[in-house]
Design an enzyme around this catalytic site. Structure first.
Site, mmCIF file in Angstrom:
data_model
loop_
_atom_site.group_PDB
_atom_site.id
_atom_site.type_symbol
_atom_site.label_atom_id
_atom_site.label_comp_id
_atom_site.label_asym_id
_atom_site.label_seq_id
_atom_site.Cartn_x
_atom_site.Cartn_y
_atom_site.Cartn_z
ATOM 1 N N ASP A 63 0.812 -1.220 0.000
ATOM 2 C CA ASP A 63 0.000 0.000 0.000
ATOM 3 C C ASP A 63 0.849 1.275 0.000
ATOM 4 O OD1 ASP A 63 0.987 -0.574 2.464
ATOM 5 O OD2 ASP A 63 -0.831 -0.043 3.569
ATOM 6 N N HIS A 385 15.963 12.042 -21.037
ATOM 7 C CA HIS A 385 15.962 11.875 -22.498
ATOM 8 C C HIS A 385 14.816 12.751 -22.991
ATOM 9 C CE1 HIS A 385 17.923 7.670 -21.846
ATOM 10 N NE2 HIS A 385 18.790 8.657 -21.696
ATOM 11 N N ARG A 424 32.841 6.163 -20.248
ATOM 12 C CA ARG A 424 31.938 7.110 -20.908
ATOM 13 C C ARG A 424 32.235 8.475 -20.320
ATOM 14 N NH1 ARG A 424 27.553 4.539 -20.447
ATOM 15 N NH2 ARG A 424 26.515 5.390 -18.608
HETATM 16 MN MN LIG Z 1 22.746 10.597 -21.155
#
Ligand SMILES: [Mn+2]
Length: 468
Positions: A63, A385, A424
């Site tokens: 809940d 995004h 990255r």
């Molecule tokens: Mn990104």
């Protein structure tokens, strides 16, 4: 006893939840949202209506729901942050005396519910705080006099179909059912969805000055967090603890949280693009890839840094890192108005393919996708995004990420000295007429600058907690 309970219930219902104090003073203004509605209306075809719903609430545990996150389109157009709302926008004025061109339906005030699940704006708040002249409770949508058939076009987004309904019949499920009945929608009209996307893409891809203030803030504080983790990190730190430092710093500066689940991956984990477990108990002497950005008043940053946990890149790590850096630099050079957005990805793929061939990791340029399988750029804003026309060209005041990467998992078909290196580098780029501005430049990207920062001590290194 019974009488006492009744009295208690009565007291709760008449007891109004007090209005909130000490709120941030830099939320978007009601004038901003009104301006966005006007811009949306200007793009609507003649004799049309747009219908925009709240996002559904989602179950976290039995809940208990997840912290609620509003549909960014509804937030953008109305500033409304609660579930179970719907906005109607009309191209032309409506009503017998033509007195309104927008209506917001909101959750009804309810002192008892508000004591449990939080304050509600109600219709009065929708008028005074959000600036709507016409606002009703959700339960009034059913009897609201509107003939959807008279419009040439009904513009709406995809309709959620996986919702439970509550007993009231006036929750999101009830609003959607009422809309479908009133508008005679049996299967979704692709043309209506397409038009909704076209309009929201063209508005949201260009940031207004008010949005820029929040974008700069969310990116800046995310950089502070990345820099602090660079200083604090060591081989004994867990992925989750690094995650926690980011989160603490975001909240310290007033962010609501993160714009997406943080990716904190050490070594092999850094080669998983959307790694989210963040549960390695030690980073060890590996590279740590951190893709983390805060959400500040709705606006998301998206910053990735890859750092050596022990403060020094190995030769192999450095070679891969430098190649990703070079690709990013080459893409920056074409970041200006007029460049086709698809060119950013093409350019980064070219640079990385040539570099991987030079390092002897691949021989065919087409194999670049094995080690660099994702795109280079996406719009950034209310959604990490964000909405925008990806087939178009760069325009002034767009913000996009530039995020090339190379990921070489164990057992890849290359010399094993490269295995488990995942790199990255991601920055948030504001497009200008003839150039760009790197909004995340405050966090170092060059390998030697990272090593220099990593050698410094962090406040977090001094923190002592009891052993348990
Ligand atoms: Mn990104």
């Amino acid at each position: 006893m019974k009488r006492l309970l009744l009295l208690f219930a009565f007291l709760i219902t008449i007891n109004q939840v007090q209005s909130q104090e000490n709120l941030p003073t830099d939320y978007l203004s009601k004038e901003f949202h009104k301006g966005r509605r006007e811009a949306f209306r200007a793009l609507m075809p003649a004799n049309s209506v747009a219908v925009i719903f709240s996002y559904p609430e989602r179950v976290f545990s039995k809940d208990i729901n997840y912290n609620y996150h509003q549909n960014p389109d509804l937030f953008y157009l109305a500033g409304y942050k609660e579930p179970d709302g719907v906005l109607l926008l009309f191209k032309e004025n409506q009503g017998s005396d033509e007195k309104y061109n927008e209506v917001l339906f909101v959750r009804e005030k309810n002192a008892n519910r508000e004591m449990w699940t939080g304050r509600r704006l109600g219709t009065d708040g929708a008028k005074s705080k959000l600036g709507f002249s016409t606002a009703y409770n959700g339960k009034d949508f059913k009897d609201f006099a509107i003939d959807f058939q008279k419009f040439d076009k009904i513009i709406y987004d995809k309709i959620s179909t996986d919702l439970g309904k509550d007993k009231s019949g006036f929750d999101l499920f009830g609003l959607l059912e009422t809309f479908k009945t009133k508008a005679g929608i049996t299967t979704e009209n692709e043309a209506s969805l397409e038009l909704f996307r076209t309009i929201t893409n063209s508005l949201r891809e260009i940031k207004t000055p008010e949005e820029m203030v929040l974008m700069r803030k969310t990116v800046k504080l995310s950089c502070v967090a990345h820099n602090e983790v660079m200083k604090a990190v060591g081989p004994d730190m867990s992925e989750n603890e690094a995650d926690g430092i980011h989160a603490y710093i975001h909240k310290h500066y007033g962010a609501e949280g993160e714009g997406y689940p943080p990716i904190i991956g050490a070594g092999a984990n850094g080669c998983i693009l959307h790694y989210g477990e963040n549960n390695a108990t030690k980073i060890d002497n590996q590279l740590l890839l951190m893709d983390v950005g805060s959400e500040y008043h709705g606006y998301s940053a998206d910053v990735t840094r890859t750092i050596p946990a022990n403060g020094k890149f190995t030769e192999e790590q450095k070679a891969i890192y430098q190649l990703v850096y070079d690709a990013q630099e080459e893409v920056f050079k074409i970041c200006k108005e007029g460049t086709p957005i698809q060119d950013l990805n093409k350019k980064s793929k070219e640079v990385i393919a040539a570099g991987l061939i030079k390092l002897g990791i691949i021989t065919d340029p087409a194999d670049v996708k094995i080690y660099y399988p994702h795109g280079c750029s996406h719009f950034l804003g209310l959604d990490v995004h964000d909405k925008g026309n990806y087939m178009g060209s760069l325009k002034e005041n767009m913000i996009l990420t530039v995020e090339p990467g190379i990921y070489i998992p164990a057992n890849s078909k290359c010399d094993k000295k490269w295995w488990n290196i995942g790199v990255r580098i991601e920055d948030d780029i504001l497009i200008k007429k003839n150039s760009y501005e790197n909004l995340s430049a405050e966090s170092p990207r060059k390998w030697d600058e990272i090593e220099k920062l990593a050698a410094q001590k962090s406040t977090f290194n001094e923190m002592k907690f009891p052993k348990i």
